[in-house]
Write an enzyme that holds these catalytic residues in place. Structure first.
Site, mmCIF file in Angstrom:
data_model
loop_
_atom_site.group_PDB
_atom_site.id
_atom_site.type_symbol
_atom_site.label_atom_id
_atom_site.label_comp_id
_atom_site.label_asym_id
_atom_site.label_seq_id
_atom_site.Cartn_x
_atom_site.Cartn_y
_atom_site.Cartn_z
ATOM 1 N N GLY A 109 3.760 4.197 3.782
ATOM 2 C CA GLY A 109 3.322 2.997 3.075
ATOM 3 C C GLY A 109 3.424 1.790 3.987
ATOM 4 O O GLY A 109 3.958 1.876 5.102
ATOM 5 N N LYS A 110 2.922 0.666 3.539
ATOM 6 C CA LYS A 110 3.013 -0.587 4.293
ATOM 7 C C LYS A 110 2.753 -1.740 3.336
ATOM 8 O O LYS A 110 2.062 -1.580 2.329
ATOM 9 C CB LYS A 110 1.974 -0.623 5.421
ATOM 10 C CG LYS A 110 2.359 -1.522 6.583
ATOM 11 C CD LYS A 110 3.418 -0.882 7.481
ATOM 12 C CE LYS A 110 3.792 -1.792 8.635
ATOM 13 N NZ LYS A 110 4.692 -1.131 9.587
ATOM 14 N N GLY A 111 3.306 -2.897 3.665
ATOM 15 C CA GLY A 111 3.103 -4.049 2.792
ATOM 16 C C GLY A 111 3.276 -5.347 3.541
ATOM 17 O O GLY A 111 3.473 -5.368 4.758
ATOM 18 N N VAL A 137 0.862 -1.177 0.000
ATOM 19 C CA VAL A 137 0.000 0.000 0.000
ATOM 20 C C VAL A 137 0.901 1.230 0.000
ATOM 21 O O VAL A 137 1.563 1.522 0.997
ATOM 22 C CB VAL A 137 -0.936 0.008 1.230
ATOM 23 C CG1 VAL A 137 -1.796 1.265 1.227
ATOM 24 C CG2 VAL A 137 -1.813 -1.240 1.247
#
Length: 454
Positions: free
Chosen positions: A113-115, A68
């Site tokens: 962001g993040k994932g 994201v």
């Protein structure tokens, strides 16, 4: 959001921020920021992909991978990769949304962001984890870069996994660059990165103690949850500063000290070895000074405490547990985990702050209290850009400055936009939310991401 599938974790994070902004004077002074919030609440980009890998028996396995990329107004997307069976888009959107404002509070040039993936590293062999990481990066490498998106570790992603992913990126992209943080020291990593979130949390709470007149850590009883990097290094720093650590935990239960000496450095070293072997605290050979409570979180079992530091995962302090901590004499709560307290628990703490004034509990949200980890990730990016390595003392000093600035930025912003009654401690949740937020719409407006009516 009514036309979208339910995303409870993301909706909780959004509502907490929106509630804070609506109940401050920010929107009265800047009504146009309502538009900015609506724009900022939608990610710039969501990448979702399949990860196909082979287990040790030669069977094909498949997982869902995500990244994201929420907001890049302040710099490249920055945020961790989480490998855990619970991972879904809602959790990653919540984490990415929080990451925007956490990164803004560090004062460094980083977006949010993040994932991650719904892969469970527990019980997997080293070879299986390597194959998964390589398959994951085979797709992710197309979407990241040192000036685009710089992931880091999170739950399930430590130094080993970062190494496998970095190697896969280097081969696929044919570039050696600072595309991941949390790297090994011999290939671009930074000193104090593993310790940074825990150390930073302790430094932040130190300013809370000092500002409120509670003195130093000496003699304070501190309850922690979790037993990963954040909890481990927070506990070690607390002991170094004279505090007594009375609990640690994992998903199977809680370790709670029964004597006055608390959990020792030797205990923490043993727990580090257990976690390095990807085992549960149930295997910890505890002596008479600690007890194991199966299936429990520590908050209602620790007895009298001065400070509570949730360091495990989201929503790990409920309303009932918050009330239990108040009854146990707790005066300071700060999140080492992201969104560690439920909205109901935060309400308990904030109502107590208003009612009891100088005798109240003082709560600090994760976006401020645990920003030390991403701050040192940002310092790692800076070192990579210059092809330099700073000393441990240099990095630690910069971390202390960042945590001090995050505390006073939130404190002073609360005084401006969420004025406290006489004798009341300023709301760090309001101040931190607003301080982190205002930088983002300003940058987005300058870059044309939203605009006001003429």
């Amino acid at each position: 959001m009514s036309n979208l599938p339910s995303e409870p974790e993301f909706e909780q994070a959004y509502k907490e921020l929106a509630y804070t902004l609506e109940n401050s004077s920010l929107f009265q002074k800047h009504p146009e920021y309502r538009t900015a919030l609506a724009v900022a609440s939608i990610p710039e980009r969501v990448i979702q992909f399949r990860v196909v890998w082979e287990d040790d028996n030669g069977n094909v396995q498949v997982n869902r991978g995500y990244r994201v990329q929420f907001n890049s107004a302040l710099g490249p997307y920055k945020g961790g990769l989480r490998l855990h069976p619970s991972v879904n888009l809602s959790i990653l959107k919540f984490l990415g949304f929080e990451q925007i404002f956490k990164n803004a509070l560090t004062g460094l040039s980083m977006g949010g962001g993040k994932g991650g993936a719904d892969f469970d590293p527990k019980g997997k062999s080293d070879a299986e984890i390597r194959r998964f990481c390589c398959a994951f990066m085979a797709e992710l490498h197309k979407h990241i870069g040192a000036d685009t998106d710089v992931p880091a570790g999170d739950i399930g992603v430590g130094g080993r996994e970062i190494g496998y992913m970095f190697g896969a990126y280097r081969k696929a992209a044919n570039r050696f660059e600072g595309v991941l943080t949390g790297k090994g020291l011999s290939w671009g990593g930074s000193l104090i990165r593993p310790e940074a979130t825990g150390y930073g949390l302790v430094y932040y709470v130190g300013h809370m103690l000092e500002y409120s007149g509670a003195g130093s850590y000496a003699g304070k009883r501190v309850a922690l949850s979790g037993s990963g990097n954040v909890a481990q290094y927070a506990a070690l720093k607390l002991i170094e500063l004279g505090a007594t650590v009375v609990s640690l935990s994992d998903s199977k239960g809680a370790l709670v000290a029964t004597g006055e000496s608390g959990i020792t450095v030797e205990d923490i070293n043993a727990i580090m070895a257990i976690k390095e072997a990807r085992q549960s605290l149930t295997t910890f050979q505890h002596a008479g000074h600690v007890k194991w409570i199966e299936g429990a979180r520590p908050w209602l079992h620790v007895g009298k405490v001065d400070i509570a530091l949730p360091c495990a995962t989201q929503n790990e302090v409920s309303k009932e547990e918050a009330e239990g901590l108040l009854a146990a004499g707790c005066k300071f709560v700060a999140e080492g985990s992201n969104m560690g307290c439920t909205l109901e628990a935060i309400e308990v703490f904030e109502n107590n702050r208003k009612e009891k004034k100088g005798e109240a509990v003082w709560y600090a949200p994760g976006k401020a209290a645990n920003c030390g980890g991403v701050a040192v990730s940002g310092l790692e990016m800076a070192q990579n850009s210059q092809r330099l390595n700073w000393t441990q003392a240099e990095v630690d000093e910069k971390l202390k400055d960042i945590m001090k600035n995050a505390f006073f930025n939130g404190l002073n912003t609360a005084k401006t936009y969420a004025e406290a009654a006489e004798g009341e401690l300023p709301s760090l949740v309001a101040g931190s939310n607003i301080a982190g937020f205002v930088k983002v719409p300003q940058a987005m407006h300058d870059q044309g991401d939203w605009w006001s009516k003429n």
